[in-house]
Scaffold this active site. Structure first.
Site, mmCIF file in Angstrom:
data_model
loop_
_atom_site.group_PDB
_atom_site.id
_atom_site.type_symbol
_atom_site.label_atom_id
_atom_site.label_comp_id
_atom_site.label_asym_id
_atom_site.label_seq_id
_atom_site.Cartn_x
_atom_site.Cartn_y
_atom_site.Cartn_z
ATOM 1 N N CYS A 1 -15.653 9.444 -27.155
ATOM 2 C CA CYS A 1 -15.727 10.396 -26.049
ATOM 3 C C CYS A 1 -14.429 10.374 -25.227
ATOM 4 C CB CYS A 1 -16.976 10.132 -25.210
ATOM 5 S SG CYS A 1 -17.521 11.616 -24.381
ATOM 6 N N HIS B 1 -21.232 10.144 -28.921
ATOM 7 C CA HIS B 1 -21.502 8.716 -28.728
ATOM 8 C C HIS B 1 -22.275 8.144 -29.917
ATOM 9 C CE1 HIS B 1 -20.073 8.134 -24.593
ATOM 10 N NE2 HIS B 1 -20.406 9.395 -24.425
ATOM 11 N N GLU C 1 -22.677 5.207 -30.913
ATOM 12 C CA GLU C 1 -23.373 3.942 -30.660
ATOM 13 C C GLU C 1 -24.849 4.142 -30.338
ATOM 14 O OE1 GLU C 1 -21.240 5.435 -28.664
ATOM 15 O OE2 GLU C 1 -21.625 5.083 -26.545
HETATM 16 N N1 GLN Z 1 -15.163 12.210 -18.687
HETATM 17 C C1 GLN Z 1 -15.130 12.831 -19.980
HETATM 18 C C2 GLN Z 1 -15.852 14.167 -19.984
HETATM 19 O O1 GLN Z 1 -16.662 14.434 -19.127
HETATM 20 C C3 GLN Z 1 -15.681 11.898 -21.044
HETATM 21 C C4 GLN Z 1 -17.118 11.584 -20.861
HETATM 22 C C5 GLN Z 1 -17.572 10.402 -21.702
HETATM 23 O O2 GLN Z 1 -16.763 9.615 -22.155
HETATM 24 N N2 GLN Z 1 -18.864 10.254 -21.887
HETATM 25 O O3 GLN Z 1 -15.646 14.962 -20.867
#
Ligand code: GLN
Length: 540
Positions: free
Chosen positions: A383, A509, A511
């Protein structure tokens, strides 16, 4: 008909009610029963999505986009059933519903009160979870968050008291998890706090059927009979929950203690013999790795490991196929800004940059990524980690010096990470991100394809910002590969660098979907690449 198990906790918080519930669920599942689990949290936030990880640890996102308590992560890792927003209920959610019913006039002029209106709403939610969208569970486990004695949890306790009355005593069980402190000077386990918390529970009308004692020492007969006597339970209903090195051993320990047999008997469940061989063999491999590999996690909440719970567990799962123990080195990305990447990453065989929000430590993360890209150390970006990898590449390889994400620099000439159309209109923070499961097409011949061995995958998201499509051409011309795209081709979900042993960034994500017996494919391959880069043999 569905049977219910209510799990409460006493004496202190953090006793591992979530793990205990998940472990019991796992055991019952291994006996052929269909189990569903839910967590009822007493706080007033509608969900933990707006809470800082410092307050509440990781936010666990489900397929349907629900942002839930991290205990739901334990449930999904231990159980086979799929969770949805129904499985995590908070005081905030309950009040939200009751107040909007009141505004609509649904209560026909009555005074709206905690009893019966709030408690009825809670009971309805318990029923809804157990009915599981028309496929009722054999056993529905409900964990009540908080510790007995908290003001906030009273309506939930009252609701489970009434619920048992409604479904009939024999169709439900109350399990209470307590702590037996060990006093070294007298060499004794103390039962008084347990007596007190059970007395308090009985004061609100709940007599536990099973006392689960968290302890660092073995429970002897004397302690058992004392608890039995003072807490009004059979001596066979006092179970030991001893500290173990791996949470995955908990179901095995409970089974040795006969906990599942006792529950099956008390609830008159028709269950098979427990089949836990695969689980036991997994635990055995966790305890006996052949090698150790050190992987750095370069993030912002490094002092608080609960913020990265699912990542830590995914590494436990992913190590097993390589017969490796993954040793995590927590690297504070702000410290990288002060001391440089080389000083903090010396000797690691892989680096993971996890998700996050806000600009603190961003330049440190970017520096870490440059370091591993140039030195060809395996890299996994999740992410925000993927977004930083794109920024780093844009700056250093494409030459867009001030490239950044719109989240950190509104004035950059190169927003390589940016908000899409639909996010620009969003107001408010709760539940407004791209949340939940989305499909992704995987390019054949990529590292990602090597891992998934499929061209269509589904992974969970929680972010606002995306790869900016205006920069696709410039970045790919310089060698970045876009190996995962949304099926309509519009969103970049995975990036990779060739001529590197393993450099993968993903917008989702991964994980969140890793399980002990089914390690997440990218984690598994990342650990494999790290082992290949360098690992230490463990001597027997
Ligand atoms: N802050 C980033 C976004 O909102 C990444 C979010 C995250 O890593 N879950 O896109």
């Amino acid at each position: 008909m569905t049977k219910y198990i209510f799990v409460t906790g006493g004496v202190v918080s953090s006793l591992g009610k979530g793990i205990a519930s998940a472990s019991i669920g796992r055991l019952l599942e291994s006996r052929g029963l269909k189990v569903i689990s839910a967590k009822f949290d007493p706080y007033i936030n509608v969900d933990p999505g707006t809470m800082s990880p410092y307050q509440h640890g990781e936010v666990f996102v489900l397929d349907d986009g629900a942002e839930t308590d991290l205990d739901l992560g334990h449930y999904e890792r231990f159980l086979s059933s799929h969770m949805s927003q129904n499985n995590n209920v908070t005081t905030g959610k309950i009040y939200n519903t009751v107040i909007s019913k009141e505004r609509k006039g649904d209560y026909l002029g009555k005074t709206v009160q905690v009893v019966p209106h709030i408690t009825n709403e809670i009971k309805e939610r318990i029923l809804r979870v157990s009915q599981n969208g028309g496929k009722p569970a054999d056993v529905c486990m409900v964990e009540v968050g908080g510790t007995i004695g908290d003001i906030e949890s009273l309506p939930f306790l009252e609701a489970i008291r009434q619920f048992r009355f409604d479904v009939g005593r024999d169709n439900a069980l109350n399990i209470h998890l307590t702590l037996l402190p060990y006093i070294g000077a007298s060499g004794e386990l103390k039962t008084k706090p347990t007596q007190k918390t059970v007395a308090e529970l009985r004061g609100i009308g709940i007599q536990p059927d099973i006392i689960l004692c968290r302890t660092e020492k073995e429970l002897n007969e004397e302690v058992r009979s004392k608890i039995s006597l003072f807490c009004n339970v059979e001596p066979q209903a006092v179970f030991e929950a001893r500290d173990v090195a791996s949470i995955y051993e908990v179901p095995l320990k409970f089974h040795e203690e006969g906990l599942d047999d006792y529950i099956v008997k008390k609830l008159h469940l028709r269950a098979k013999k427990a089949n836990i061989t695969q689980w036991a063999s997994f635990v055995n491999k966790v305890y006996h790795p052949q090698r150790e590999v050190e992987i750095a996690i370069a993030g912002k909440y490094v002092e608080l490991h609960d913020a990265y719970k699912s990542i830590i567990e995914a590494f436990v799962h992913a190590g097993v196929p390589s017969r490796a123990k993954v040793k995590m080195r927590w690297v504070d990305s702000e410290e990288v800004e002060r001391r440089g990447a080389a000083a903090l990453l010396k000797g690691v065989s892989g680096v993971l940059v996890p998700g996050g929000f806000g600009d603190r430590g961003i330049e440190g993360k970017i520096e870490v990524i440059r370091y591993v890209r140039e030195r060809k150390i395996p890299f996994f970006g999740i992410c925000l980690g993927m977004q930083c990898a794109v920024i780093e590449f844009a700056r250093d390889v494409v030459g867009l010096k001030r490239a950044n994400s719109g989240e950190f620099d509104q004035n950059t000439p190169h927003q390589v990470i940016t908000l899409m159309e639909d996010q620009l209109k969003v107001q408010g923070l709760g539940g407004t991100m791209r949340l939940g499961s989305y499909p992704c097409k995987v390019e054949k011949g990529s590292k990602a394809y090597q891992a998934y061995k499929q061209t269509l995958i589904h992974e969970r998201h929680r972010h606002r910002y995306e790869f900016n499509n205006h920069y696709r051409k410039q970045l790919t011309e310089k060698g970045m590969r876009l190996t995962g795209l949304s099926p309509d081709g519009n969103l970049v979900e995975m990036v990779e660098l060739p001529h590197h042993p393993w450099f993968v960034g993903v917008q989702f994500h991964p994980e969140l979907k890793s399980k002990p017996l089914a390690p997440q494919p990218l984690f598994r391959e990342f650990v494999k690449a790290a082992v290949k880069y360098g690992s230490k043999k463990i001597k027997k």
